[in-house]
Design a protein around this motif. Structure first.
Motif, mmCIF file in Angstrom:
data_model
loop_
_atom_site.group_PDB
_atom_site.id
_atom_site.type_symbol
_atom_site.label_atom_id
_atom_site.label_comp_id
_atom_site.label_asym_id
_atom_site.label_seq_id
_atom_site.Cartn_x
_atom_site.Cartn_y
_atom_site.Cartn_z
ATOM 1 N N THR A 1 6.273 6.632 8.206
ATOM 2 C CA THR A 1 5.988 6.453 6.777
ATOM 3 C C THR A 1 6.574 5.149 6.262
ATOM 4 O O THR A 1 5.914 4.389 5.530
ATOM 5 N N ALA A 2 7.821 4.864 6.642
ATOM 6 C CA ALA A 2 8.450 3.610 6.221
ATOM 7 C C ALA A 2 7.711 2.408 6.788
ATOM 8 O O ALA A 2 7.533 1.382 6.111
ATOM 9 N N GLY A 3 7.246 2.535 8.038
ATOM 10 C CA GLY A 3 6.496 1.430 8.650
ATOM 11 C C GLY A 3 5.199 1.148 7.928
ATOM 12 O O GLY A 3 4.831 0.000 7.679
ATOM 13 N N LEU A 4 4.492 2.232 7.570
ATOM 14 C CA LEU A 4 3.231 2.039 6.857
ATOM 15 C C LEU A 4 3.455 1.439 5.474
ATOM 16 O O LEU A 4 2.693 0.560 5.029
ATOM 17 N N LEU A 5 4.481 1.906 4.783
ATOM 18 C CA LEU A 5 4.741 1.406 3.428
ATOM 19 C C LEU A 5 5.148 -0.062 3.418
ATOM 20 O O LEU A 5 4.940 -0.755 2.420
ATOM 21 N N THR A 6 5.727 -0.543 4.504
ATOM 22 C CA THR A 6 6.161 -1.947 4.548
ATOM 23 C C THR A 6 5.117 -2.865 5.189
ATOM 24 O O THR A 6 4.963 -4.009 4.767
ATOM 25 N N MET A 7 4.387 -2.377 6.178
ATOM 26 C CA MET A 7 3.467 -3.255 6.909
ATOM 27 C C MET A 7 2.068 -3.333 6.302
ATOM 28 O O MET A 7 1.421 -4.384 6.345
ATOM 29 N N VAL A 8 1.596 -2.227 5.740
ATOM 30 C CA VAL A 8 0.234 -2.241 5.184
ATOM 31 C C VAL A 8 0.087 -3.240 4.033
ATOM 32 O O VAL A 8 -0.885 -4.016 4.000
ATOM 33 N N PRO A 9 1.011 -3.287 3.048
ATOM 34 C CA PRO A 9 0.859 -4.301 1.986
ATOM 35 C C PRO A 9 0.885 -5.730 2.512
ATOM 36 O O PRO A 9 0.125 -6.582 2.032
ATOM 37 N N VAL A 10 1.748 -5.999 3.510
ATOM 38 C CA VAL A 10 1.823 -7.356 4.068
ATOM 39 C C VAL A 10 0.527 -7.694 4.797
ATOM 40 O O VAL A 10 -0.004 -8.807 4.678
#
Length: 267
Positions: A127-136
């Motif tokens: 979840t943390a990975g998706l929240l940080t990588m998807v916007p970038v």
């Protein structure tokens, strides 16, 4: 006693003598046909550029050079050249933003892989990975699309600027304007001059004419509102750019990359 030969010109920078037909001063390399740049207002020469066609030797902005000092510019090409330069600058900014975002995304992927090896797979980590990588990742794609969009604005604006200057040359020509004469005046190859003349004829600026000597060329048409005091505001320039952008749809490459011969008898 001067060592300059009869008819030799003098460099405006170092005062060295050189032949009038020379493109550069043999001593300092200055362009003898330098004129004020529409971007930086500096008096500098213009050099060939693969995308901008010609760029200012001082600031790098796009230019439309004139080899004939007797041709008076209308100034309608200035906002078009400024538009092309603004699009090129914006493209550079968006490309830089896309590269920076791509680097950040790569670092996040590397960090995520390390944490995955150390902590093991878990819902919280994913979840943390998706929240940080998807916007970038989304910003990276958006920045690259913005850069591509700005890139598409450059060629139509440059085409419109060149057509504007070619119109000035055509209206002030004493007699039918031929492709080789336009090519020498604008410092371009003859195939590009033929295409410019074709665009001028399409835009109802010139018409085919035959000189008393039997030479085929183009003569300017008399048009309402073509007086020297004609309004040259940015709205008129945008109208010219819009017209040329519409005509660009009939071609697959920018003006400088299309070298097909245009036969006046077939138009």
């Amino acid at each position: 006693m001067s060592d300059a030969s009869p008819g030799a010109a003098r460099c405006r920078v170092c005062a060295a003598a050189f032949a009038p037909e020379s493109d550069r001063c043999p001593q300092c390399g200055a362009d003898p046909r330098a004129e004020a740049c529409p971007h930086c207002r500096g008096v500098a020469g213009a050099s060939a550029h693969p995308e901008l066609r010609f760029q200012c030797d001082a600031c790098g902005g796009p230019r439309v050079p004139l080899a004939d000092d007797h041709v008076k510019r209308s100034g309608r090409e200035v906002p078009l050249l400024q538009k092309a330069r603004a699009a090129a600058s914006a493209r550079s900014v968006w490309r830089a933003a896309g590269v920076a975002a791509s680097a950040l995304l790569g670092f996040e992927l590397f960090l995520f892989a390390v944490l995955l090896l150390v902590l093991g797979a878990s819902i919280g980590l994913f979840t943390a990975g998706l929240l940080t990588m998807v916007p970038v990742a989304a910003f990276t794609l958006w920045a690259l699309r913005q850069a591509k969009s700005r890139s598409r604005e450059i060629a139509p604006a440059l085409d419109a600027a060149w057509v504007s200057v070619a119109s000035d040359v055509a209206r002030q020509a004493d007699g039918p304007l031929t492709a080789d004469r336009l090519a020498s005046t604008l410092r371009i190859a003859e195939p590009q001059a033929e295409e410019l003349l074709a665009l001028l004829e399409v835009n109802d600026v010139v018409r085919g004419a035959v000189s008393p000597a039997g030479e085929f060329g183009y003569a300017p048409k008399l048009r309402v509102g073509a007086a020297r005091g004609e309004d040259r505001d940015e709205a008129a320039a945008d109208s010219v750019a819009h017209t040329l952008a519409a005509e660009e749809e009939a071609f697959t490459e920018p003006l400088t990359q299309r070298t097909a011969h245009v036969d006046p008898a077939k138009r």
